[in-house]
Design an enzyme around this catalytic site. Structure first.
Site, PDB file in Angstrom:
ATOM      1  N   ASP A 253       0.816  -1.143  -0.071  1.00 47.41           N
ATOM      2  CA  ASP A 253       0.089   0.018  -0.014  1.00 47.41           C
ATOM      3  C   ASP A 253       0.794   1.344  -0.044  1.00 47.41           C
ATOM      4  O   ASP A 253       1.801   1.520   0.850  1.00 47.41           O
ATOM      5  CB  ASP A 253      -0.849   0.011   1.275  1.00 47.41           C
ATOM      6  CG  ASP A 253      -1.443  -1.177   1.596  1.00 47.41           C
ATOM      7  OD1 ASP A 253      -1.577  -2.312   0.617  1.00 47.41           O
ATOM      8  OD2 ASP A 253      -1.969  -1.539   2.784  1.00 47.41           O
TER       9      ASP A 253
ATOM     10  N   GLU B  55     -10.581  -2.868   4.293  1.00 43.00           N
ATOM     11  CA  GLU B  55      -9.424  -2.242   4.584  1.00 43.00           C
ATOM     12  C   GLU B  55      -9.029  -0.844   3.810  1.00 43.00           C
ATOM     13  O   GLU B  55      -9.721  -0.287   2.972  1.00 43.00           O
ATOM     14  CB  GLU B  55      -8.247  -3.196   3.675  1.00 43.00           C
ATOM     15  CG  GLU B  55      -8.257  -4.860   4.422  1.00 43.00           C
ATOM     16  CD  GLU B  55      -7.132  -5.572   3.889  1.00 43.00           C
ATOM     17  OE1 GLU B  55      -6.756  -5.605   2.657  1.00 43.00           O
ATOM     18  OE2 GLU B  55      -6.686  -6.342   4.874  1.00 43.00           O
TER      19      GLU B  55
HETATM   20  C1  FRU Z   1      -3.790  -3.993   2.850  1.00 47.53           C
HETATM   21  C2  FRU Z   1      -2.998  -4.237   3.986  1.00 47.53           C
HETATM   22  C3  FRU Z   1      -3.531  -3.408   5.094  1.00 47.53           C
HETATM   23  C4  FRU Z   1      -2.506  -3.580   6.252  1.00 47.53           C
HETATM   24  C5  FRU Z   1      -1.167  -3.667   5.271  1.00 47.53           C
HETATM   25  C6  FRU Z   1      -0.045  -4.661   5.786  1.00 47.53           C
HETATM   26  O1  FRU Z   1      -2.980  -4.320   1.565  1.00 47.53           O
HETATM   27  O2  FRU Z   1      -3.507  -5.656   4.274  1.00 47.53           O
HETATM   28  O3  FRU Z   1      -4.913  -3.505   5.694  1.00 47.53           O
HETATM   29  O4  FRU Z   1      -2.348  -2.405   6.808  1.00 47.53           O
HETATM   30  O5  FRU Z   1      -1.686  -4.173   4.034  1.00 47.53           O
HETATM   31  O6  FRU Z   1       0.979  -4.625   4.905  1.00 47.53           O
END
Ligand code: FRU
Length: 552
Positions: free
Chosen positions: A131, A304
């Protein structure tokens, strides 16, 4: 290397060793972590006395080193640190095997010439990213933090990487700013500029709001006054709630003079969604309301990485709030500083081919000048495709896109266009397809398809086909629904990178990211053709630009 004091204490013989400790005084800020992609993982923990100052799971090279990661030991040079290795088949190491340097260890030469490296999409210099985090604009700089594994080309060891740009196109990477600690790995979050010093960190402080993904997850803040070095505030901003809680996105609510935090989590038993918190100082937060999404096992609405922002309605005086989540859906509604009332839900930012989410975790920049709302998402470039093991990085980001809110015949919708800054990549004037020769391309094609027209673009061997009967766009045979614009035009705006393509519609309402598609490296040509009725297309307009690389 100076090892004025060290001890080596491996518990078992080399091949079967399950733990080992090396005590050494680092002679520089960074320790080399030799990575062999796919090597068995060992846990490396670094202790300063009784305090654990770092931990990571590393694919420590046994045979050949694919690349070298840099473990940041900021502020610890000259202290006798204990490096503890544990796991299966721990390599036998001595103090002499641990290398230190004042600057991060350089990436292998020719890194950006790699055949799997996008040339104008952001990729992490080394390691894995997912992300985008903390997208924000401050003091003339665009900041992009990102979920980063500095010691592997797969997910893990979540740090926040940090890249800075003056133009949203060329990025300088400054290494990781926050690393896993005893509260957990550093999961996703956002950043704001605290113009009014509400936090007491200082006027204009750059404040990161992140999830420490321990048990339970907590939402925390870190801050910086120079935009390069970030310090963690020791307390939790939002205390532990059930494990799912994560991905805080903070926005300033001007009418109420307070901050709002949108957090992904369990909003009622068995149902995920987004919780909205309010705060006057970025440190103390109270729950204001919940926006319910789907049941956990039912669907992905509001799943998310929420993003939450206000946009003016184009050509009108009103505004609406937009709530997006990681997968691709969004809702439009109103917000009074505490409660979001959705008017339309489950709108789609993209209708991907094949049903997968090729991009994920969309986030927009806070504080962008001129009220611009610019968004970037994680793009699944897969440098390990086909069983490759020699990659130095994996994944990347989409192009930055500018959002607006437009009233259409179907209601309010987000429109998106690649940011105008990307025009700086154009190498000269536009040409007709026939005259084009090159690897990196920006392509515009528009026409009015008639009756049973099938319009095919061949972009360096990638076949993009519009079928006027089925009303689909297919890419290399995989189809998705595609609408003509209000005037009945097919308008495509395509960016062709060394790896991956992004297709925008010229009216801004459709977006198809295709990071997994690799154009034919030997094919440097563009062409189009139309089949069907006697004259299957009218009013064709085509032009293409050769693009420069943004990384070389
Ligand atoms: C989304 C996610 C988020 C989390 C992060 C961990 O891709 O699962 O929810 O904070 O990646 O890397």
């Amino acid at each position: 290397m100076q090892t004025s004091r060290f001890a080596i204490a491996f518990s078992l013989v080399a091949a079967a060793a399950t733990a080992g400790t090396v005590t050494v005084k680092p002679t520089g800020r960074y320790m080399a972590v030799p990575v062999e992609n796919g090597a068995p993982k060992v846990r490396l923990e670094v202790f300063d006395g009784a305090t654990r100052v770092a931990y990571d799971d590393v694919e420590w090279a046994r045979g050949m080193t694919n690349w070298t990661g840099s473990l940041d030991l900021r502020g610890l040079a000259g202290r006798a640190l204990e490096f503890r290795f544990s796991g299966n088949d721990v390599p036998e190491l001595t103090a002499a095997d641990l290398k230190f340097a004042e600057a991060p260890f350089p990436a292998p030469k020719g890194q950006y010439d790699e055949p799997w490296r996008p040339q104008f999409h952001f990729t992490p210099p080394l390691g894995w990213n997912n992300d985008p985090n903390g997208l924000s604009y401050r003091d003339g700089e665009w900041h992009m933090f990102y979920q980063h594994n500095p010691f592997g080309v797969r997910w893990g060891n979540m740090h926040w990487g940090h890249a800075v740009s003056k133009d949203l196109v060329h990025w300088n990477d400054f290494g990781d700013v926050i690393a896993p600690d005893d509260h957990g790995p550093m999961f996703s979050g956002s950043a704001v500029v605290d113009h009014g010093n509400t936090s007491g960190f200082g006027k204009g402080a750059h404040v990161l709001i992140y999830t420490a993904a321990g048990r339970p997850h907590t939402q925390r803040v870190a801050w910086s006054l120079d935009g390069r070095n970030y310090a963690k505030w020791p307390k939790a901003a939002v205390e532990g709630r059930p494990d799912a809680n994560r991905d805080p996105k903070v926005v300033w609510y001007a009418p109420g003079r307070h901050w709002v935090m949108a957090v992904y989590g369990e909003v009622e038993k068995g149902r995920h969604g987004v919780s909205l918190f309010a705060s006057k100082n970025l440190k103390d937060w109270t729950l204001a309301s919940n926006v319910p999404g789907d049941l956990f096992d039912e669907g992905k609405f509001l799943y998310e990485c929420p993003d939450f922002f206000e946009l003016p309605i184009k050509g009108e005086t009103g505004t609406r709030w937009v709530l997006t989540a990681a997968n691709r859906q969004y809702a439009i509604g109103t917000f009074d500083g505490r409660t979001f009332v959705p008017e339309t839900t489950r709108l789609e930012q993209t209708r991907p081919v094949g049903g997968l989410n090729p991009v994920y975790a969309w986030q927009s920049f806070s504080d962008a000048p001129g009220g611009r709302r610019i968004q970037i998402a994680w793009s699944h470039f897969d440098s390990l495709a086909g069983g490759r093991t020699d990659a130095t990085s994996n994944q990347g980001m989409t192009l930055p896109m500018e959002l607006s809110l437009v009233r259409t015949a179907d209601g309010l919708r987000l429109a998106r266009f690649p940011v105008k800054e990307l025009e700086s990549l154009r190498a000269g004037e536009a040409t007709a397809f026939k005259a084009f020769e090159g690897e990196l391309a920006e392509v515009e094609f528009a026409c009015t398809p008639v009756a049973d027209a099938v319009v095919t673009l061949d972009l360096r061997g990638v076949k993009i086909e519009y079928d006027a009967v089925k009303k689909t766009l297919s890419v290399n045979g995989r189809a998705t629904a595609w609408d003509l614009d209000a005037a009945g035009r097919l308008g495509l705006h395509v960016f062709v990178d060394r790896v991956g393509l992004e297709i925008f519609s010229l009216d801004g309402f459709q977006y198809l990211p295709l990071p997994e598609i690799v154009p034919d490296p030997a094919n440097r040509k563009l062409s189009w053709r139309a089949a069907g009725a006697k004259k299957p297309v009218r009013d064709v307009a085509e032009r293409a630009w050769r693009l420069k690389s943004a990384v070389r």
